[in-house]
Design a protein around this motif. Sequence first.
Motif, mmCIF file in Angstrom:
data_model
loop_
_atom_site.group_PDB
_atom_site.id
_atom_site.type_symbol
_atom_site.label_atom_id
_atom_site.label_comp_id
_atom_site.label_asym_id
_atom_site.label_seq_id
_atom_site.Cartn_x
_atom_site.Cartn_y
_atom_site.Cartn_z
ATOM 1 N N PHE A 5 0.453 1.051 1.036
ATOM 2 C CA PHE A 5 -0.140 0.504 -0.183
ATOM 3 C C PHE A 5 0.666 0.990 -1.382
ATOM 4 C CE2 PHE A 5 -3.652 0.554 2.849
ATOM 5 C CZ PHE A 5 -4.133 -0.746 2.717
ATOM 6 N N HIS A 6 1.293 0.043 -2.069
ATOM 7 C CA HIS A 6 2.102 0.358 -3.241
ATOM 8 C C HIS A 6 1.316 0.226 -4.544
ATOM 9 C CE1 HIS A 6 5.420 0.003 -0.402
ATOM 10 N NE2 HIS A 6 6.236 0.483 -1.315
ATOM 11 N N SER A 7 0.077 -0.220 -4.472
ATOM 12 C CA SER A 7 -0.707 -0.415 -5.696
ATOM 13 C C SER A 7 -2.187 -0.364 -5.386
ATOM 14 C CB SER A 7 -0.386 -1.773 -6.336
ATOM 15 O OG SER A 7 -0.858 -2.827 -5.523
ATOM 16 N N ALA A 8 -2.965 -0.051 -6.426
ATOM 17 C CA ALA A 8 -4.420 -0.067 -6.294
ATOM 18 C C ALA A 8 -4.910 -1.477 -6.019
ATOM 19 C CB ALA A 8 -5.060 0.493 -7.555
ATOM 20 N N ARG A 9 -4.226 -2.467 -6.593
ATOM 21 C CA ARG A 9 -4.670 -3.850 -6.414
ATOM 22 C C ARG A 9 -4.561 -4.287 -4.953
ATOM 23 N NH1 ARG A 9 -6.815 -8.125 -8.435
ATOM 24 N NH2 ARG A 9 -5.834 -10.168 -8.490
ATOM 25 N N ALA A 10 -3.501 -3.920 -4.286
ATOM 26 C CA ALA A 10 -3.374 -4.244 -2.865
ATOM 27 C C ALA A 10 -4.448 -3.529 -2.055
ATOM 28 C CB ALA A 10 -1.985 -3.866 -2.359
ATOM 29 N N CYS A 49 -0.296 5.802 0.776
ATOM 30 C CA CYS A 49 -0.472 5.301 -0.583
ATOM 31 C C CYS A 49 0.535 5.932 -1.534
ATOM 32 C CB CYS A 49 -1.879 5.600 -1.078
ATOM 33 S SG CYS A 49 -3.171 5.057 0.067
ATOM 34 N N ILE A 50 1.022 5.135 -2.467
ATOM 35 C CA ILE A 50 2.048 5.625 -3.382
ATOM 36 C C ILE A 50 1.471 6.536 -4.456
ATOM 37 C CG2 ILE A 50 1.977 3.761 -5.107
ATOM 38 C CD1 ILE A 50 5.153 3.769 -4.782
ATOM 39 N N GLU A 108 8.880 5.167 -3.855
ATOM 40 C CA GLU A 108 8.852 4.682 -2.476
ATOM 41 C C GLU A 108 9.502 5.656 -1.506
ATOM 42 O OE1 GLU A 108 8.919 0.407 -0.918
ATOM 43 O OE2 GLU A 108 11.022 1.041 -0.772
ATOM 44 N N ASP A 109 10.560 6.331 -1.908
ATOM 45 C CA ASP A 109 11.171 7.283 -0.988
ATOM 46 C C ASP A 109 10.192 8.389 -0.615
ATOM 47 O OD1 ASP A 109 11.224 8.416 -3.526
ATOM 48 O OD2 ASP A 109 13.198 9.332 -3.282
ATOM 49 N N ALA A 110 9.415 8.851 -1.592
ATOM 50 C CA ALA A 110 8.418 9.878 -1.322
ATOM 51 C C ALA A 110 7.297 9.341 -0.445
ATOM 52 C CB ALA A 110 7.838 10.411 -2.633
ATOM 53 N N LEU A 111 6.930 8.086 -0.643
ATOM 54 C CA LEU A 111 5.888 7.446 0.163
ATOM 55 C C LEU A 111 6.304 7.341 1.620
ATOM 56 C CD1 LEU A 111 3.295 5.729 0.517
ATOM 57 C CD2 LEU A 111 4.625 3.744 -0.264
ATOM 58 N N LEU A 112 7.496 6.824 1.851
ATOM 59 C CA LEU A 112 7.960 6.657 3.231
ATOM 60 C C LEU A 112 8.158 8.000 3.917
ATOM 61 C CD1 LEU A 112 10.481 3.694 2.848
ATOM 62 C CD2 LEU A 112 8.011 3.649 3.237
#
Length: 224
Positions: free
Chosen positions: A165-170, A189-190, A214-218
């Motif tokens: 999940f890259h956003s609260a909306r998603a 979650c990002i 994104e690098d931290a998320l992955l």
Amino acid sequence: MRVAITRALPEATRTAERLRALGAEPVLAPLLTIAPCAFDANVEGAQALIFTSTNGVRTFAAVSPLRSLPVFAVGDATAAAAREAGFADARSADGNVSDLAVLIKRACDPIKGKLIHIGGAHLAGDLAGELVASGYAVERRIAYEAVAASALPAAFAAALDAVLFHSARAAETFVALGAPGAAELVAACISEAAADPLRKTAWKRIIVAPAPREDALLSALLQN
């Protein structure tokens, strides 16, 4: 590890490439569609442009040839998109909207002109509020809308291990559509803002990236 990517295209395909390079199996499952809006692209009198997404950069660049103003971007990916679009001076806050406000306040003078924020209909945080409170004039231009899916992508019917999940909306959209199988899935979650809507349902685990990148998320997902 099979990972569903819920962010909108075309960014989802770039995330898929990064996941594949890290040894995971990406599954495109966008929950949002980017719909450009008609907006005022006249930025005369502005001292700088603000972008909080690559979609904002792309929609502005498609309708305006102007590239001479400084750009302040929320993160490295957005700043890179601005440079690719032809902006020579694009600076990244490498964080969230509060970090972006700090960067802008260090670099801009309230008396030198307004700031124009070109973004989507749905925003995280209150960037304009933080800047206005410090004496800046901020104009918001809505250049696109992230339209939520009305049904889950077919990809969610397949076996999955995790959902990005890259956003609260998603995240809100996934929950609104029933969050099927969440109890057996890891949600990555990002940011805390993206994780908050997911806490309304049970998950195997919720992981939040240590930084909104994104690098931290992955990395957070694949190391857990």
